[in-house]
Motif scaffolding. Structure first.
Motif, PDB file in Angstrom:
ATOM      1  N   GLU A 102      -5.664   3.829 -14.862  1.00  0.00           N
ATOM      2  CA  GLU A 102      -5.297   3.674 -16.281  1.00  0.00           C
ATOM      3  C   GLU A 102      -4.203   4.645 -16.685  1.00  0.00           C
ATOM      4  O   GLU A 102      -3.276   4.281 -17.405  1.00  0.00           O
ATOM      5  CB  GLU A 102      -6.531   3.826 -17.178  1.00  0.00           C
ATOM      6  CG  GLU A 102      -7.511   2.675 -17.044  1.00  0.00           C
ATOM      7  CD  GLU A 102      -6.852   1.310 -17.224  1.00  0.00           C
ATOM      8  OE1 GLU A 102      -6.063   1.129 -18.169  1.00  0.00           O
ATOM      9  OE2 GLU A 102      -7.125   0.422 -16.398  1.00  0.00           O
ATOM     10  N   VAL A 103      -4.296   5.885 -16.237  1.00  0.00           N
ATOM     11  CA  VAL A 103      -3.256   6.867 -16.555  1.00  0.00           C
ATOM     12  C   VAL A 103      -1.932   6.439 -15.933  1.00  0.00           C
ATOM     13  O   VAL A 103      -0.889   6.486 -16.582  1.00  0.00           O
ATOM     14  CB  VAL A 103      -3.664   8.277 -16.069  1.00  0.00           C
ATOM     15  CG1 VAL A 103      -2.482   9.226 -16.105  1.00  0.00           C
ATOM     16  CG2 VAL A 103      -4.800   8.818 -16.919  1.00  0.00           C
TER      17      VAL A 103
ATOM     18  N   ARG B  68      -6.480   7.161  -7.741  1.00  0.00           N
ATOM     19  CA  ARG B  68      -7.231   8.237  -8.399  1.00  0.00           C
ATOM     20  C   ARG B  68      -7.439   7.979  -9.882  1.00  0.00           C
ATOM     21  O   ARG B  68      -8.494   8.303 -10.421  1.00  0.00           O
ATOM     22  CB  ARG B  68      -6.518   9.566  -8.193  1.00  0.00           C
ATOM     23  CG  ARG B  68      -6.630  10.023  -6.765  1.00  0.00           C
ATOM     24  CD  ARG B  68      -6.073  11.391  -6.566  1.00  0.00           C
ATOM     25  NE  ARG B  68      -6.299  11.802  -5.182  1.00  0.00           N
ATOM     26  CZ  ARG B  68      -5.694  12.815  -4.615  1.00  0.00           C
ATOM     27  NH1 ARG B  68      -4.847  13.542  -5.307  1.00  0.00           N
ATOM     28  NH2 ARG B  68      -5.935  13.120  -3.364  1.00  0.00           N
ATOM     29  N   ASP B  69      -6.433   7.424 -10.562  1.00  0.00           N
ATOM     30  CA  ASP B  69      -6.584   7.160 -12.001  1.00  0.00           C
ATOM     31  C   ASP B  69      -5.669   6.016 -12.412  1.00  0.00           C
ATOM     32  O   ASP B  69      -4.553   6.228 -12.912  1.00  0.00           O
ATOM     33  CB  ASP B  69      -6.270   8.407 -12.814  1.00  0.00           C
ATOM     34  CG  ASP B  69      -6.863   8.331 -14.213  1.00  0.00           C
ATOM     35  OD1 ASP B  69      -7.081   7.202 -14.724  1.00  0.00           O
ATOM     36  OD2 ASP B  69      -7.121   9.394 -14.800  1.00  0.00           O
TER      37      ASP B  69
END
Length: 124
Positions: free
Chosen positions: A113-114, A110-111
């Motif tokens: 980089e985070v 889903r993300d």
């Protein structure tokens, strides 16, 4: 084109879809029977036999995720603090991710980089 005659396109998040020669309006106007007949008339795109289908293996979702991110196994393992041997086992279907690992992989999907940043902060 590759040696096998198959072209593979790997998409990264945010990439635009490759443009093709498909006439979608013509396809939408065809009946299901016409679509099947047109597909069967293409000698380069014949349906697979049951024997051919039985020999095919699904590509690991972990491998698809890693490739979509454009990372090597080592880069993916390092970025998300996974043992490289575990990642290889998942990709080669020798084992499957357990529930916590599946949750981590979903969060990475889903993300990424985070998740990379959060995991780096947790280790530091």
């Amino acid at each position: 084109m590759s040696k096998t005659g198959t072209t593979r396109v790997t998409m990264k998040p945010g990439d635009t879809l490759p443009r093709g020669d498909t006439d979608w309006a013509r396809l939408d106007a065809m009946t299901d029977e016409e679509i099947v007949a047109a597909a069967l008339s293409d000698p380069d795109a014949q349906p697979l036999t049951p024997e051919q289908l039985s020999r095919m293996r699904r590509v690991s979702r972990v491998k698809v995720l890693r490739q979509r991110l454009g990372m090597t196994q080592m880069q993916f393992a390092d970025a998300f603090h996974l043992p490289i041997t575990t990642l290889r086992d998942w990709e080669q279907h020798r084992s499957t991710p357990d529930a916590p690992a599946r949750a981590l992989l979903l969060a990475i999907e889903r993300d990424p980089e985070v998740m990379r940043r959060l995991l780096a902060e947790a280790v530091a």
